[in-house]
Design a protein around this motif. Structure first.
Motif, PDB file in Angstrom:
ATOM      1  N   GLU A 241       0.965  -1.125  -0.082  1.00 50.05           N
ATOM      2  CA  GLU A 241       0.040  -0.001  -0.154  1.00 50.05           C
ATOM      3  C   GLU A 241       0.861   1.318  -0.063  1.00 50.05           C
ATOM      4  OE1 GLU A 241      -4.031   1.060   2.132  1.00 50.05           O
ATOM      5  OE2 GLU A 241      -2.153   1.265   3.416  1.00 50.05           O
ATOM      6  N   ALA A 242       0.638   1.891  -0.992  1.00 50.39           N
ATOM      7  CA  ALA A 242       1.547   3.254  -1.198  1.00 50.39           C
ATOM      8  C   ALA A 242       0.799   4.303  -1.792  1.00 50.39           C
ATOM      9  CB  ALA A 242       2.961   3.021  -2.056  1.00 50.39           C
ATOM     10  N   PHE A 243       1.160   5.470  -1.622  1.00 52.41           N
ATOM     11  CA  PHE A 243       0.378   6.593  -1.960  1.00 52.41           C
ATOM     12  C   PHE A 243       1.216   7.719  -2.429  1.00 52.41           C
ATOM     13  CE2 PHE A 243      -2.392   4.823   1.568  1.00 52.41           C
ATOM     14  CZ  PHE A 243      -3.293   4.533   0.896  1.00 52.41           C
ATOM     15  N   GLY A 244       0.576   8.532  -3.560  1.00 51.82           N
ATOM     16  CA  GLY A 244       1.289   9.722  -4.293  1.00 51.82           C
ATOM     17  C   GLY A 244       0.461  10.845  -4.257  1.00 51.82           C
ATOM     18  N   ALA A 245       0.883  11.740  -4.997  1.00 51.88           N
ATOM     19  CA  ALA A 245       0.031  13.080  -4.883  1.00 51.88           C
ATOM     20  C   ALA A 245      -0.654  13.361  -6.044  1.00 51.88           C
ATOM     21  CB  ALA A 245       1.232  14.156  -4.730  1.00 51.88           C
ATOM     22  N   ALA A 246      -0.885  12.383  -7.036  1.00 52.03           N
ATOM     23  CA  ALA A 246      -1.628  12.766  -8.144  1.00 52.03           C
ATOM     24  C   ALA A 246      -2.997  12.731  -8.108  1.00 52.03           C
ATOM     25  CB  ALA A 246      -1.229  11.425  -9.132  1.00 52.03           C
ATOM     26  N   LEU A 247      -3.549  12.160  -7.169  1.00 56.07           N
ATOM     27  CA  LEU A 247      -5.101  12.375  -7.039  1.00 56.07           C
ATOM     28  C   LEU A 247      -5.523  13.147  -5.683  1.00 56.07           C
ATOM     29  CD1 LEU A 247      -5.995   8.459  -7.108  1.00 56.07           C
ATOM     30  CD2 LEU A 247      -6.241  10.284  -9.045  1.00 56.07           C
ATOM     31  N   PRO A 248      -5.854  14.239  -6.217  1.00 57.44           N
ATOM     32  CA  PRO A 248      -6.096  15.619  -5.090  1.00 57.44           C
ATOM     33  C   PRO A 248      -6.855  15.133  -3.827  1.00 57.44           C
ATOM     34  CG  PRO A 248      -6.321  16.513  -7.105  1.00 57.44           C
ATOM     35  CD  PRO A 248      -6.323  15.006  -7.441  1.00 57.44           C
ATOM     36  N   GLY A 249      -7.905  14.246  -4.086  1.00 57.09           N
ATOM     37  CA  GLY A 249      -8.934  13.832  -2.939  1.00 57.09           C
ATOM     38  C   GLY A 249      -8.026  12.829  -1.981  1.00 57.09           C
ATOM     39  N   LEU A 250      -7.341  11.797  -2.594  1.00 65.89           N
ATOM     40  CA  LEU A 250      -6.861  10.975  -1.886  1.00 65.89           C
ATOM     41  C   LEU A 250      -5.334  11.460  -1.297  1.00 65.89           C
ATOM     42  CD1 LEU A 250      -7.000   7.958  -1.265  1.00 65.89           C
ATOM     43  CD2 LEU A 250      -5.841   7.437  -3.208  1.00 65.89           C
ATOM     44  N   ALA A 251      -4.830  12.467  -1.994  1.00 68.00           N
ATOM     45  CA  ALA A 251      -3.767  12.973  -1.234  1.00 68.00           C
ATOM     46  C   ALA A 251      -4.018  13.863  -0.092  1.00 68.00           C
ATOM     47  CB  ALA A 251      -3.001  13.989  -2.605  1.00 68.00           C
ATOM     48  N   ALA A 252      -4.843  14.307  -0.118  1.00 68.57           N
ATOM     49  CA  ALA A 252      -5.524  15.062   1.126  1.00 68.57           C
ATOM     50  C   ALA A 252      -5.897  14.194   2.269  1.00 68.57           C
ATOM     51  CB  ALA A 252      -6.883  15.795   0.840  1.00 68.57           C
ATOM     52  N   ALA A 253      -6.372  13.036   1.912  1.00 68.18           N
ATOM     53  CA  ALA A 253      -7.043  11.943   2.885  1.00 68.18           C
ATOM     54  C   ALA A 253      -5.700  11.629   3.488  1.00 68.18           C
ATOM     55  CB  ALA A 253      -7.893  10.914   2.260  1.00 68.18           C
ATOM     56  N   THR A 254      -4.525  11.275   2.715  1.00 63.23           N
ATOM     57  CA  THR A 254      -3.430  10.637   3.138  1.00 63.23           C
ATOM     58  C   THR A 254      -2.407  11.540   3.568  1.00 63.23           C
ATOM     59  OG1 THR A 254      -2.934  10.162   0.903  1.00 63.23           O
ATOM     60  CG2 THR A 254      -4.034   8.400   1.858  1.00 63.23           C
TER      61      THR A 254
END
Length: 283
Positions: A241-254
């Motif tokens: 499970e990794a996250f990036g900054a490409a999706l604004p909504g998901l970036a804000a949540a994570t």
């Protein structure tokens, strides 16, 4: 051991447009993908499941407790009933993709706090809702994996001990908890000691770096995690499970405010090598 990758790195709702990414993960050597389930109907996931099956790709599902009148720990009976219906939807969607695990922090809405830790009544209410969900999931061949999150994301379930105790209260053979290296790197004195202590309650594993970026590029000692899992007899999914900054909504949540990697390939290729070689070396 099955190696998976959570598609939340790219999307919060998987469609045909994401298929090239799934093919790249399969070509890299992953056994399956973890499908985010935050929206859509069962028919959408049935279509996706048929395509996954035809390609020989296994899968798991992951979702949350969305709030908005759906909360498994609420004192409001109607909110708990709505929470159970949401869990049934998550289970049905997971069955539709041919998955065997429905995972996630489906206990309380994310980012809501009471100013204290969980109460005895909240724990009992959650256990009741999750027991009913596990009973619903059992005939479908689905195992539930409830996820503890760090204290900055929720208050109800933060530690391995809390999760193991909840699993014992639910008392269902197809109900356990999700061990996540990112959250336990924050919450536990030792991210490896809790593995043998709670191995009977672990039904899913997330491999996630301390900054949510490239697994193996940070300070988490993943080899010690692989050693502890193998020594304890774990043989389920290990899913990145990794996250990036490409999706604004998901970036804000994570809370991802800056780039954590140069290329997506760095995450899934290095991650696969880390898990495969690490597991082979584990003893």
């Amino acid at each position: 051991m099955k190696l998976g990758f959570n598609l939340l790195l790219w999307t919060s709702h998987v469609t045909d447009a994401d298929w090239p990414t799934i093919e790249k993960l399969q070509a890299t050597g992953y056994d399956g993908v973890e499908i985010p389930m935050f929206e859509g109907d069962v028919a959408h996931y049935e279509k996706l499941g048929k395509r996954l099956a035809a390609a020989g790709i296994k899968s798991t599902g992951i979702g949350v407790m969305p709030g908005g009148g759906k909360n498994a720990i609420s004192a409001d009976k109607a909110e708990r009933a709505a929470a159970l219906e949401h869990l049934k939807w998550l289970i049905n969607c997971t069955a539709a993709i041919g998955g065997d695990i429905a995972a996630g922090p489906f206990h309380q809405p994310l980012g809501e706090f009471s100013g204290a830790g969980p109460t005895v009544d909240e724990i009992a209410r959650c256990a009741e809702v999750h027991r009913a969900a596990a009973d619903y999931a059992a005939p479908l061949g689905i195992t539930l994996a409830v996820e503890p999150l760090n204290r900055f994301e929720c208050y109800f379930l933060n530690s391995a001990a809390q999760a193991a105790n909840l699993v014992k209260q639910v008392g269902a053979s197809n109900y356990g908890y999700l061990y996540d290296t990112f959250h336990f790197n924050i919450e536990e004195d030792s991210i490896t000691a809790v593995i043998p202590e709670t191995i009977k309650q672990i039904t899913h594993v997330h491999i996630s770096e301390n900054n949510r970026g490239v697994p193996g590029a940070g300070h988490i000692d993943f080899q010690s995690v692989f050693n502890a899992l193998k020594q304890s007899g774990y043989d389920g999914w290990m899913t990145i499970e990794a996250f990036g900054a490409a999706l604004p909504g998901l970036a804000a949540a994570t809370k991802i405010w800056r780039p954590l990697f140069a290329r997506y390939e760095d995450v899934y290729q290095h991650g696969h090598t880390l898990m495969r070689t690490g597991w082979d070396r584990a003893r």
